[in-house]
Design an enzyme around this catalytic site. Sequence first.
Site, short mmCIF file in Angstrom:
data_model
loop_
_atom_site.label_atom_id
_atom_site.label_comp_id
_atom_site.label_asym_id
_atom_site.label_seq_id
_atom_site.Cartn_x
_atom_site.Cartn_y
_atom_site.Cartn_z
N GLU A 69 0.84 -1.26 0.09
CA GLU A 69 0.03 -0.06 -0.13
C GLU A 69 0.74 1.25 0.10
OE1 GLU A 69 -2.95 -0.35 3.06
OE2 GLU A 69 -3.51 -2.42 2.51
N GLU A 91 -7.65 -8.96 0.45
CA GLU A 91 -7.86 -8.15 1.58
C GLU A 91 -9.29 -7.46 1.77
OE1 GLU A 91 -5.00 -5.40 3.10
OE2 GLU A 91 -3.50 -6.35 1.91
#
Length: 256
Positions: A58, A173
């Site tokens: 990320e 996720e």
Amino acid sequence: MMMRSGHYLNNEDDFFYDSIVKGYYNNHMKTVLTRVNSFTGIAYKDEPAIFSWELMNEPQCQSDLSGKSIKSWVSEMAAYVMSIDRNHLLEVGLEGYYGKSTPEKQVVNLSYEVGTGFIANNSMLASHMLILPPFISFPINDETTEALFGERWIKSHMEDSASVLGKLLMLTEFGKSSRSPGYQVAVSDAYFSNIYDTLYSSCASSSDGVCGAGGACFWQVMAPGMEDWGDGYEVFLEQSPSTMAVVVKQSRRLSL
């Protein structure tokens, strides 16, 4: 801010600009890629048991919301990794937000801007590479609104993966936290089912046979004995027969 090595950085975004830090990153990647598996005797870069590599988890660059800094970093680091390992899939590790290079797509986002761009950043990788934009349960309180947002988010990324980027998308996720007020396993199972159904129906109904979905991995499966590692999103399949049934259903229809 001072690094352990004594090297000074103005802020955390210097990670993407500083030549010394980028050198540290390259050294780290080289060490991992050339490490020899102690069980098989095969270097990780040649190890068939490894599925793919992720450049960073990320990445965000708040000092440059245009996305150009992340794009430049991805281009440089992807080239370095691939110069050592051409055997494995490589992905950026983005959260999946559309950036300023595609303003017409930003309506799909929530209100976040993190200096990345789903299309611009993923276009930097070679055509055979896999895309893995995370999709964890977003902070939307209404279940119906969340379901509609999730469906739009998934379909938009699948379409762009197939028609714009020419790559498969792995949806990862997603989940429901057991630490959230009012959490119920049945609600979590329905959430998983909705995502699986969206993926499956989008591919099954594709008129031209083009489907951007490569698969889906929720966050996260754990084995008995790992309870202390849980973050609220953990799933122990041995203890969750209803969730296991949802996963088995998706696996079986994908195998047909």
